[in-house]
Design a protein around this motif. Sequence first.
Motif, PDB file in Angstrom:
ATOM      1  N   ALA A  60     -16.786 -69.293 -91.003  1.00  0.00           N
ATOM      2  CA  ALA A  60     -15.061 -69.165 -90.695  1.00  0.00           C
ATOM      3  C   ALA A  60     -15.314 -68.146 -89.770  1.00  0.00           C
ATOM      4  CB  ALA A  60     -15.163 -68.045 -92.186  1.00  0.00           C
ATOM      5  N   VAL A  61     -14.980 -67.380 -88.977  1.00  0.00           N
ATOM      6  CA  VAL A  61     -14.873 -66.434 -88.202  1.00  0.00           C
ATOM      7  C   VAL A  61     -15.357 -68.487 -86.588  1.00  0.00           C
ATOM      8  CG1 VAL A  61     -15.087 -64.729 -85.878  1.00  0.00           C
ATOM      9  CG2 VAL A  61     -15.261 -64.364 -88.162  1.00  0.00           C
ATOM     10  N   LEU A  73     -23.428 -65.038 -94.132  1.00  0.00           N
ATOM     11  CA  LEU A  73     -23.507 -66.695 -93.177  1.00  0.00           C
ATOM     12  C   LEU A  73     -21.726 -67.270 -93.697  1.00  0.00           C
ATOM     13  CD1 LEU A  73     -26.512 -68.216 -94.046  1.00  0.00           C
ATOM     14  CD2 LEU A  73     -25.478 -66.832 -91.882  1.00  0.00           C
ATOM     15  N   ALA A  74     -21.077 -67.262 -94.686  1.00  0.00           N
ATOM     16  CA  ALA A  74     -19.952 -67.341 -94.961  1.00  0.00           C
ATOM     17  C   ALA A  74     -18.574 -66.412 -93.671  1.00  0.00           C
ATOM     18  CB  ALA A  74     -19.552 -67.375 -96.501  1.00  0.00           C
ATOM     19  N   PHE A  90     -14.242 -80.661 -83.150  1.00  0.00           N
ATOM     20  CA  PHE A  90     -14.473 -80.885 -84.542  1.00  0.00           C
ATOM     21  C   PHE A  90     -14.683 -79.986 -85.839  1.00  0.00           C
ATOM     22  CE2 PHE A  90     -17.430 -82.158 -81.062  1.00  0.00           C
ATOM     23  CZ  PHE A  90     -16.783 -83.727 -80.336  1.00  0.00           C
ATOM     24  N   LYS A  91     -13.316 -78.982 -85.394  1.00  0.00           N
ATOM     25  CA  LYS A  91     -13.555 -78.074 -86.409  1.00  0.00           C
ATOM     26  C   LYS A  91     -13.184 -78.751 -88.011  1.00  0.00           C
ATOM     27  CE  LYS A  91      -9.992 -75.862 -84.614  1.00  0.00           C
ATOM     28  NZ  LYS A  91      -9.427 -74.663 -83.957  1.00  0.00           N
ATOM     29  N   GLY A  92     -12.673 -79.768 -88.102  1.00  0.00           N
ATOM     30  CA  GLY A  92     -12.012 -80.705 -89.161  1.00  0.00           C
ATOM     31  C   GLY A  92     -13.571 -81.412 -89.832  1.00  0.00           C
ATOM     32  N   LEU A  93     -14.252 -81.752 -89.328  1.00  0.00           N
ATOM     33  CA  LEU A  93     -15.640 -82.393 -89.690  1.00  0.00           C
ATOM     34  C   LEU A  93     -16.385 -81.327 -90.095  1.00  0.00           C
ATOM     35  CD1 LEU A  93     -17.413 -85.139 -89.724  1.00  0.00           C
ATOM     36  CD2 LEU A  93     -18.374 -83.793 -87.456  1.00  0.00           C
ATOM     37  N   PHE A  94     -16.713 -79.990 -89.130  1.00  0.00           N
ATOM     38  CA  PHE A  94     -17.059 -78.289 -89.902  1.00  0.00           C
ATOM     39  C   PHE A  94     -16.901 -78.669 -91.545  1.00  0.00           C
ATOM     40  CE2 PHE A  94     -18.149 -78.919 -85.557  1.00  0.00           C
ATOM     41  CZ  PHE A  94     -19.689 -78.945 -85.374  1.00  0.00           C
ATOM     42  N   ARG A  95     -15.901 -78.482 -91.339  1.00  0.00           N
ATOM     43  CA  ARG A  95     -14.459 -77.699 -92.598  1.00  0.00           C
ATOM     44  C   ARG A  95     -15.421 -78.775 -93.984  1.00  0.00           C
ATOM     45  NH1 ARG A  95      -9.297 -75.728 -90.183  1.00  0.00           N
ATOM     46  NH2 ARG A  95      -9.920 -73.651 -88.677  1.00  0.00           N
ATOM     47  N   THR A  96     -15.275 -80.201 -93.083  1.00  0.00           N
ATOM     48  CA  THR A  96     -14.717 -81.318 -94.633  1.00  0.00           C
ATOM     49  C   THR A  96     -16.445 -81.067 -94.947  1.00  0.00           C
ATOM     50  OG1 THR A  96     -13.543 -82.697 -93.883  1.00  0.00           O
ATOM     51  CG2 THR A  96     -14.810 -83.417 -94.482  1.00  0.00           C
ATOM     52  N   GLY A  97     -17.367 -80.574 -94.474  1.00  0.00           N
ATOM     53  CA  GLY A  97     -18.961 -81.483 -94.384  1.00  0.00           C
ATOM     54  C   GLY A  97     -19.955 -79.257 -95.164  1.00  0.00           C
ATOM     55  N   LEU A 132     -30.886 -60.855-102.316  1.00  0.00           N
ATOM     56  CA  LEU A 132     -31.448 -62.146-101.584  1.00  0.00           C
ATOM     57  C   LEU A 132     -30.445 -63.235-101.192  1.00  0.00           C
ATOM     58  CD1 LEU A 132     -35.097 -63.491-101.298  1.00  0.00           C
ATOM     59  CD2 LEU A 132     -34.452 -61.813-100.254  1.00  0.00           C
ATOM     60  N   THR A 133     -30.158 -63.767-101.888  1.00  0.00           N
ATOM     61  CA  THR A 133     -28.712 -64.636-101.473  1.00  0.00           C
ATOM     62  C   THR A 133     -27.337 -64.425-101.066  1.00  0.00           C
ATOM     63  OG1 THR A 133     -28.538 -65.375-104.450  1.00  0.00           O
ATOM     64  CG2 THR A 133     -30.504 -66.751-102.669  1.00  0.00           C
ATOM     65  N   ILE A 134     -26.804 -63.357-102.449  1.00  0.00           N
ATOM     66  CA  ILE A 134     -25.378 -62.881-102.108  1.00  0.00           C
ATOM     67  C   ILE A 134     -25.450 -62.618-100.556  1.00  0.00           C
ATOM     68  CG2 ILE A 134     -23.935 -61.535-103.036  1.00  0.00           C
ATOM     69  CD1 ILE A 134     -25.051 -62.056-106.286  1.00  0.00           C
ATOM     70  N   PRO A 135     -25.850 -61.535-100.229  1.00  0.00           N
ATOM     71  CA  PRO A 135     -25.509 -61.026 -99.304  1.00  0.00           C
ATOM     72  C   PRO A 135     -25.724 -61.838 -98.333  1.00  0.00           C
ATOM     73  CG  PRO A 135     -26.636 -59.394 -99.952  1.00  0.00           C
ATOM     74  CD  PRO A 135     -26.947 -60.278-101.217  1.00  0.00           C
TER      75      PRO A 135
END
Length: 218
Positions: free
Chosen positions: A88-89, A83-84, A98-105, A75-78
């Motif tokens: 990233a896309v 989602l990752a 606010f890409k910097g804020l989201f990337r930090t989060g 369930l978790t790996i795929p």
Amino acid sequence: MGFAFIAPFCLFFGIFLLGPFLYSFWLSLRATDIYADWYNRIGSMTYVGLGNYVELLHDAEFWWSLLMTLYYAALTIPTSIALALTLAVCLSSPMTRFKGLFRTGFFLPQVLDLLVIGIIWMLLFNTPNGAIDRIVRALLGGLSAEWRTALVMIAAIVLAGGLAYLINQWARSRFLYEERFATELAPLIVWIALTVIIAAPAVFLSVGFDRLVVQRYF
């Protein structure tokens, strides 16, 4: 010079990973009982070889826990990889603000130990004093299980639709240059496909897991 640079890692690896692993394997070849000398637990152990492993293979609880581990991994790996990659896309798109804020989060949890994160979430979901559990029961406690399930399905579809919208905007700006296709057909295809792909399996698996495992065994 190279050995000097890798020496700190090798030291910590040997002390905190390799050492405990070898010690655990050494303990697994021995057995003890409640009548052993509490002041000399190591010395009172008896060597049994692979007897513990043979006994483990005949233990139904071991196979059940192994099955649940594989089920959890499936369930978790795929899901985490998909989602990752999607996040990233989206965060690489020039249309995302606010890409910097989201990337930090997104990256901040990676610097925290997994055990610490697990304890925090365990406290948040703890029944009946956990913050999230109290909020959910305050909002949905008066509803039946069917209504709560329906609300979860609606939330999953809304979240999937929002994610589909972001991907659709990115696809239109990067790949789809034919104006009519990009503005009429592509959004419909992407929205429907991503909503079904993301929401339906998530709802199906969560409801099934709750019915077959959580409600039955916990």
